[in-house]
Design an enzyme around this catalytic site. Structure first.
Site, PDB file in Angstrom:
ATOM      1  N   PRO A 189       0.844  -1.199   0.000  1.00  0.00           N
ATOM      2  CA  PRO A 189       0.000   0.000   0.000  1.00  0.00           C
ATOM      3  C   PRO A 189       0.880   1.249   0.000  1.00  0.00           C
ATOM      4  CG  PRO A 189       0.019  -1.048   2.172  1.00  0.00           C
ATOM      5  CD  PRO A 189       0.759  -1.962   1.237  1.00  0.00           C
ATOM      6  N   CYS A 193       0.407   5.465  -0.122  1.00  0.00           N
ATOM      7  CA  CYS A 193      -0.324   6.732  -0.198  1.00  0.00           C
ATOM      8  C   CYS A 193       0.227   7.553  -1.346  1.00  0.00           C
ATOM      9  CB  CYS A 193      -0.087   7.557   1.065  1.00  0.00           C
ATOM     10  SG  CYS A 193      -0.989   6.967   2.462  1.00  0.00           S
ATOM     11  N   ALA A 214      -3.391   3.447   2.162  1.00  0.00           N
ATOM     12  CA  ALA A 214      -4.073   3.730   3.421  1.00  0.00           C
ATOM     13  C   ALA A 214      -5.265   4.642   3.141  1.00  0.00           C
ATOM     14  CB  ALA A 214      -3.107   4.408   4.384  1.00  0.00           C
ATOM     15  N   GLN A 270      -6.375  -0.954   2.191  1.00  0.00           N
ATOM     16  CA  GLN A 270      -5.873  -0.792   3.556  1.00  0.00           C
ATOM     17  C   GLN A 270      -6.697   0.293   4.251  1.00  0.00           C
ATOM     18  OE1 GLN A 270      -2.081   1.219   4.441  1.00  0.00           O
ATOM     19  NE2 GLN A 270      -1.435  -0.650   5.485  1.00  0.00           N
ATOM     20  N   TYR A 294       0.413   4.902  13.329  1.00  0.00           N
ATOM     21  CA  TYR A 294      -0.947   5.420  13.204  1.00  0.00           C
ATOM     22  C   TYR A 294      -1.805   4.894  14.362  1.00  0.00           C
ATOM     23  CZ  TYR A 294       0.962   7.178   8.905  1.00  0.00           C
ATOM     24  OH  TYR A 294       1.767   7.853   8.007  1.00  0.00           O
ATOM     25  N   ARG A 298      -1.693  -5.023   8.993  1.00  0.00           N
ATOM     26  CA  ARG A 298      -0.274  -4.671   8.913  1.00  0.00           C
ATOM     27  C   ARG A 298       0.166  -4.322  10.325  1.00  0.00           C
ATOM     28  NH1 ARG A 298       3.093  -1.066   4.528  1.00  0.00           N
ATOM     29  NH2 ARG A 298       4.114  -2.921   3.758  1.00  0.00           N
ATOM     30  N   GLY A 346       7.278  -1.858  -2.379  1.00  0.00           N
ATOM     31  CA  GLY A 346       6.707  -0.540  -2.631  1.00  0.00           C
ATOM     32  C   GLY A 346       7.495   0.192  -3.697  1.00  0.00           C
ATOM     33  N   ARG A 347       8.646   0.734  -3.284  1.00  0.00           N
ATOM     34  CA  ARG A 347       9.404   1.595  -4.186  1.00  0.00           C
ATOM     35  C   ARG A 347       9.889   0.865  -5.434  1.00  0.00           C
ATOM     36  NH1 ARG A 347      12.780   3.762   0.806  1.00  0.00           N
ATOM     37  NH2 ARG A 347      12.266   1.609   1.396  1.00  0.00           N
TER      38      ARG A 347
HETATM   39  C1  LIG Z   1       5.135   6.672  -1.464  1.00  0.00           C
HETATM   40  C2  LIG Z   1       4.915   5.715  -0.327  1.00  0.00           C
HETATM   41  C3  LIG Z   1       3.683   5.680   0.298  1.00  0.00           C
HETATM   42  C4  LIG Z   1       3.445   4.754   1.334  1.00  0.00           C
HETATM   43  N1  LIG Z   1       2.188   4.655   1.878  1.00  0.00           N
HETATM   44  C5  LIG Z   1       1.907   3.635   2.711  1.00  0.00           C
HETATM   45  C6  LIG Z   1       0.568   3.338   3.070  1.00  0.00           C
HETATM   46  O1  LIG Z   1      -0.392   3.937   2.584  1.00  0.00           O
HETATM   47  N2  LIG Z   1       0.372   2.335   3.971  1.00  0.00           N
HETATM   48  C7  LIG Z   1       1.399   1.591   4.472  1.00  0.00           C
HETATM   49  O2  LIG Z   1       1.158   0.698   5.287  1.00  0.00           O
HETATM   50  N3  LIG Z   1       2.662   1.827   4.107  1.00  0.00           N
HETATM   51  C8  LIG Z   1       2.932   2.800   3.211  1.00  0.00           C
HETATM   52  N4  LIG Z   1       4.196   2.973   2.756  1.00  0.00           N
HETATM   53  C9  LIG Z   1       5.233   2.015   3.154  1.00  0.00           C
HETATM   54  C10 LIG Z   1       5.318   0.891   2.103  1.00  0.00           C
HETATM   55  O3  LIG Z   1       4.120   0.160   2.031  1.00  0.00           O
HETATM   56  C11 LIG Z   1       6.479  -0.064   2.415  1.00  0.00           C
HETATM   57  O4  LIG Z   1       6.233  -0.699   3.629  1.00  0.00           O
HETATM   58  C12 LIG Z   1       7.815   0.678   2.484  1.00  0.00           C
HETATM   59  O5  LIG Z   1       7.952   1.571   1.387  1.00  0.00           O
HETATM   60  C13 LIG Z   1       8.983  -0.297   2.486  1.00  0.00           C
HETATM   61  O6  LIG Z   1       8.953  -1.090   1.337  1.00  0.00           O
HETATM   62  P1  LIG Z   1       9.884  -0.781   0.045  1.00  0.00           P
HETATM   63  O7  LIG Z   1      11.290  -0.717   0.536  1.00  0.00           O
HETATM   64  O8  LIG Z   1       9.640  -1.960  -0.864  1.00  0.00           O
HETATM   65  O9  LIG Z   1       9.433   0.505  -0.557  1.00  0.00           O
HETATM   66  C14 LIG Z   1       4.469   3.893   1.759  1.00  0.00           C
HETATM   67  C15 LIG Z   1       5.722   3.974   1.147  1.00  0.00           C
HETATM   68  C16 LIG Z   1       5.935   4.847   0.095  1.00  0.00           C
HETATM   69  C17 LIG Z   1       7.283   4.831  -0.587  1.00  0.00           C
END
Ligand SMILES: Cc1cc2nc3c(=O)[nH]c(=O)nc-3n(C[C@H](O)[C@H](O)[C@H](O)COP(=O)(O)O)c2cc1C
Length: 354
Positions: free
Chosen positions: A21, A23, A55, A100, A182, A230, A323-324
């Protein structure tokens, strides 16, 4: 392997790759915009088994920023439904979409990341935030209002109605946001929860609110509707939730019918000592996988297909979220299939790329 199917409760998911997820901070009045449409459509045909929608706030004051997506009124719900349908219209039939559901608590009323991520100043139309205790996220931040029992009951009802709407809209799975500092995390953590009533104090009391949220959602969902959370594997603080408390919480979730957990960490304090690096959270998932029978998802700086596959082969987790990696390469799954010699279906329009 990472491309093998898995069941989350009753839901068959075609592979173990999950779009985390994320945002987008691009909504207006809680409604998704064109940005979300392109974002969800391109991730829709990514071939990830499960795509998590960001989220989504169960009430207006639970948004992190003015530009977060909500599910608290008809307009938001209609825009969510429209965007889900568009994403599904270009996705493989077996791609699953989850939402989420979230409440930011004391971390609401803040700026978007690219505007500084700080609390909103008087000029920026801030709003009153809530928390188990009147303790700000950072000493320089606004002081949240301590939640009364009536607030606790209201937020529970908001999670229930949001969940019912999510089912009606057509989501395949619901994830409750229980981490990253949160609201649910704020209750679980001894750092942000200093309540003297049945919702604060020892771990049993601190777990009460997130567990009640889970149970009350579970009790209104159709039988077998996939529901997970989560959670925080550790707060990376000496006086915070550690791996043992995280495991106790996960076991309690399992007892009340939780289908899966995604194990993340931190977010409840401004400067936790996180040993950031590739796969830095995998050991947190591994511990919970060892101690429960739920589906366990890991996340955090996972980018390499072979290493991601090894997480599954070594049974450190059942699913891998990224995510990224998906932001920089929405075709990550196609490339991973090539590396791992696995056949996947890609849209015929783009098939010549391979
Ligand atoms: C732009 C962005 C927005 C994110 N928004 C959320 C979110 O809405 N809910 C959540 O649980 N984590 C959120 N995260 C965290 C990611 O879900 C993830 O746990 C985190 O980026 C680590 O994973 P990665 O290294 O693969 O990016 C966000 C991360 C990024 C980069």
């Amino acid at each position: 392997m990472i491309f093998s199917s898995i069941k989350i409760g009753s839901l068959e998911v075609s592979n173990r790759i999950v779009v985390a997820p994320m945002c987008q901070y691009s909504a207006i009045n809680g409604e998704m915009t064109n940005w979300h449409t392109q974002h969800l459509m391109q991730l829709g045909y990514s071939a990830a088994g499960l795509i998590m929608v960001e989220a989504t706030a169960v009430e207006k004051i639970g948004r992190i920023t003015h530009n977060c997506v909500g599910i608290y009124d008809d307009k938001c719900t209609i825009s969510l439904k429209k965007n889900l349908q568009l994403a599904k219209s270009v996705a493989p039939n077996n791609s699953r979409f989850g939402i989420q559901l979230a409440h930011a608590g004391r971390k609401a009323s803040t700026q978007r990341p690219w505007e500084g991520r700080s609390y909103l100043s008087k000029k920026e139309n801030p709003w009153k935030t809530i928390c188990p205790s009147p303790i700000p996220f950072h000493e320089s931040w606004h002081v949240p209002q301590e939640m009364k029992l009536s607030d606790i009951e209201r937020v529970k009802k908001k999670f229930i109605s949001a969940s019912l709407k999510a089912v009606e809209i057509g989501f395949d799975l619901i994830e409750i946001h229980g981490t990253h500092g949160y609201l649910l995390h704020q209750f679980l953590s001894p750092i942000s929860n200093k309540r003297k009533d049945k919702y604060g104090g020892n771990l049993e009391n601190r777990m009460r609110f997130p567990l009640e949220i889970f149970s009350s959602i579970k009790s209104v969902l159709p039988n077998d509707f996939p529901l997970g959370m989560r959670i925080t594997g550790t707060e990376w603080e000496n006086n915070g939730i550690d791996q043992n408390e995280a495991t106790i919480f996960a076991k309690e979730l399992e007892k009340i019918g939780c289908d899966y957990v995604c194990v993340s960490s931190g977010g409840n304090t401004p400067n936790p000592k996180i040993p950031i690096g590739p796969h830095y959270q995998v050991h947190l998932a591994k511990k919970i996988k060892k101690d429960t029978k739920m589906v366990v998802r890991t996340v955090g700086m996972i980018t390499d297909p072979i290493q991601a596959n090894n997480i599954i082969i070594n049974k450190n987790a059942d699913m891998v979220a990224m995510g990224r990696a998906f932001l920089s390469n929405p075709r990550w799954v196609w490339d991973a299939a090539k590396v791992l010699n696995h056949d996947i279906e890609v849209p015929p329009q783009y098939a010549r790329r391979i």
